[in-house]
Design a protein around this motif. Sequence first.
Motif, mmCIF file in Angstrom:
data_model
loop_
_atom_site.group_PDB
_atom_site.id
_atom_site.type_symbol
_atom_site.label_atom_id
_atom_site.label_comp_id
_atom_site.label_asym_id
_atom_site.label_seq_id
_atom_site.Cartn_x
_atom_site.Cartn_y
_atom_site.Cartn_z
ATOM 1 N N LEU A 76 16.036 4.383 5.303
ATOM 2 C CA LEU A 76 14.606 5.129 5.492
ATOM 3 C C LEU A 76 14.370 5.150 6.822
ATOM 4 O O LEU A 76 14.731 4.121 7.831
ATOM 5 C CB LEU A 76 13.428 4.140 5.049
ATOM 6 N N ARG A 94 8.020 -1.203 0.311
ATOM 7 C CA ARG A 94 9.300 -0.572 -0.076
ATOM 8 C C ARG A 94 9.055 0.534 -0.904
ATOM 9 O O ARG A 94 9.459 1.593 -0.545
ATOM 10 C CB ARG A 94 10.420 -1.645 -0.833
ATOM 11 N N ARG A 95 8.039 0.258 -1.830
ATOM 12 C CA ARG A 95 7.675 1.363 -2.574
ATOM 13 C C ARG A 95 7.025 2.671 -2.032
ATOM 14 O O ARG A 95 7.129 3.751 -2.097
ATOM 15 C CB ARG A 95 6.839 0.732 -3.966
ATOM 16 N N GLU A 114 9.203 4.353 0.217
ATOM 17 C CA GLU A 114 10.314 5.466 -0.475
ATOM 18 C C GLU A 114 9.514 6.566 -0.794
ATOM 19 O O GLU A 114 10.045 7.708 -0.584
ATOM 20 C CB GLU A 114 10.805 4.648 -1.691
ATOM 21 N N ALA A 115 8.220 6.483 -1.483
ATOM 22 C CA ALA A 115 7.520 7.478 -1.842
ATOM 23 C C ALA A 115 7.168 8.389 -0.541
ATOM 24 O O ALA A 115 7.240 9.792 -0.535
ATOM 25 C CB ALA A 115 6.258 6.968 -2.726
ATOM 26 N N CYS A 150 8.466 8.762 2.451
ATOM 27 C CA CYS A 150 9.534 9.393 2.966
ATOM 28 C C CYS A 150 10.015 10.346 2.333
ATOM 29 O O CYS A 150 10.594 11.284 2.715
ATOM 30 C CB CYS A 150 10.477 8.449 3.475
ATOM 31 N N ASN A 151 9.812 10.602 0.725
ATOM 32 C CA ASN A 151 10.450 11.464 -0.059
ATOM 33 C C ASN A 151 9.347 12.408 -0.166
ATOM 34 O O ASN A 151 9.399 13.475 -1.042
ATOM 35 C CB ASN A 151 10.990 10.691 -1.337
ATOM 36 N N GLY A 152 8.294 12.489 0.526
ATOM 37 C CA GLY A 152 7.298 13.356 0.382
ATOM 38 C C GLY A 152 6.319 13.230 -1.093
ATOM 39 O O GLY A 152 5.676 14.208 -1.812
ATOM 40 N N GLU A 153 6.485 11.854 -1.708
ATOM 41 C CA GLU A 153 5.847 11.894 -3.177
ATOM 42 C C GLU A 153 4.690 11.242 -2.888
ATOM 43 O O GLU A 153 4.271 10.361 -2.008
ATOM 44 C CB GLU A 153 6.727 10.793 -3.975
#
Length: 526
Positions: free
Chosen positions: A1, A91-92, A95-96, A98-101
């Motif tokens: 990340l 962490r959650r 991840e979300a 940086c992935n545009g979620e």
Amino acid sequence: LPVRAAEYNINDSPDEVIERIVSAEPDAVGFSCYIWNIGFVLTVASAVKKLMPRCTILLGGPEVSFDAPELMKRHRFIDIIIRGPGEAPFRRFAEAFCNGESIDDTPSACIRTLDGGVRETPDAAPMPMEQLPFVYDDLTGYDGKIIYYETSRGCPFRCAYCLSARTVTDFLPEERAIRELEYFMRRDVRQVKLVDRTFNYPDDRARRIFAALIGMKQKYPQSRTNFHFEISASLLSDETLAVLAHAPSGLIQFEVGIQSTHGDTLRAVGRGHSTQAVLEKTARLCRMKNLHVHVDLIAGLPLETPESFARSFNDAYRLGADRLQLGFLKVLKGSPLRDFAKRYGIVYRDDAPYEALQTGTMPYAALRRLKRVAALLDALYNGRAAVKTLELLTSRMAPYGVFNGFAAFLEQRGYFERRQKPAALMTQLYEYVCGLPGADAALLREALAYDWYSRQNADCPAEFAPEDDKEHRAFARQYFGKEGVKRPQRGRIVYFSRLLGEPTYVLFDYAKKPDSPGFCTVIKSE
């Protein structure tokens, strides 16, 4: 990340920190929040949000974990707060994000909604310590700095003023902890400060790690690395004390929380150990001159009175620790004590660090006096500005009486009302000690002069300057004229007629560090 860590401290300029953050053009910025930096963080985070409205502002840490919704209502620039241990939730989130979620399912969080409200998510289970990554693979930027490291979380004790009172204890695998501590020693880190609340629980685990560190020092004899541990003296076994007796000087530093020796106070805050055993074991540590020992007291605890605190101070002072740290009760968010502070009449500040102003048994004026006692303790004892003088005074008076009396003396003179030059404290100390009943003024002048020259290569204040006649100057010339005697570049010889038991000259060599071998050399008068 693509997450980058940056380290700043409260001594940095807020404007400089804001500029560095904004120039990096981040999409999100996270801040770790504690009682000592929360004001700084809010100032910086608010400005970053104004300059970069689309940047997500995330806060975490103990100072924002217990009233997160209220904080977000007061400070609308905060987009998300993570409560409690942050590894799994962050962490959650990362991840979300940086992935545009969507970040709406970030656990243990308070999240700003589109309409400006706040939504709370369920707590996540803490990540087991054995799953935590090692974060110091790259030590770039840490040269000469303190490294903070933990081998355990939580605490077996339930001290009411501590956040760890409600935390389940978890440990890094012992072999991994030893391997990572060796990494720091191999890399010659200046100091590793272990943030374990009670490192020596359990005792046998701590003993094996201490023994491993002693073995490492033999493997890396040139390493300067020092390890600082917070421990409970009540848990120290004879076997562990025997291992510590073999530690190389300078390797291990301990912080021992005495806090109070008043039985009612200790019971009120949930410290159920034997005070006598704690004092005896701490004294054994202090007698080991290969260790550096800090002892802590807390002023303002429940049921402590000025009189009982004086006894606690005397008990702790007489241990002979390298440092005696006098702190003041902080009524922390999330601590059990905050829930029943009113029961003990504890009045504390609304702003961090939530320091006690008074209690039902400790008036405000008494705590203010203790603030001044703490300042004098830091200067004269911890700063070693008056070692010989304090030895003389505390051989005739109770230690608390010395510091409390000197604080009262200085208050009457308005000493604390304005900034003072360093020499002023020593000249005031001279006037104070010479006014004590039965004071041996001549001997005290010598002690003050010795202390003065032990800390600095500057002429002693005239009030307690030692004798400096032709005979003493002739002795210095004769001494340095002897074969094999090298005159130091920066040094002086001072005469003491009684302080050291007999007429004696002392050479202070300022090319060496104070308290180091060779700094003071006693030369007997022939």
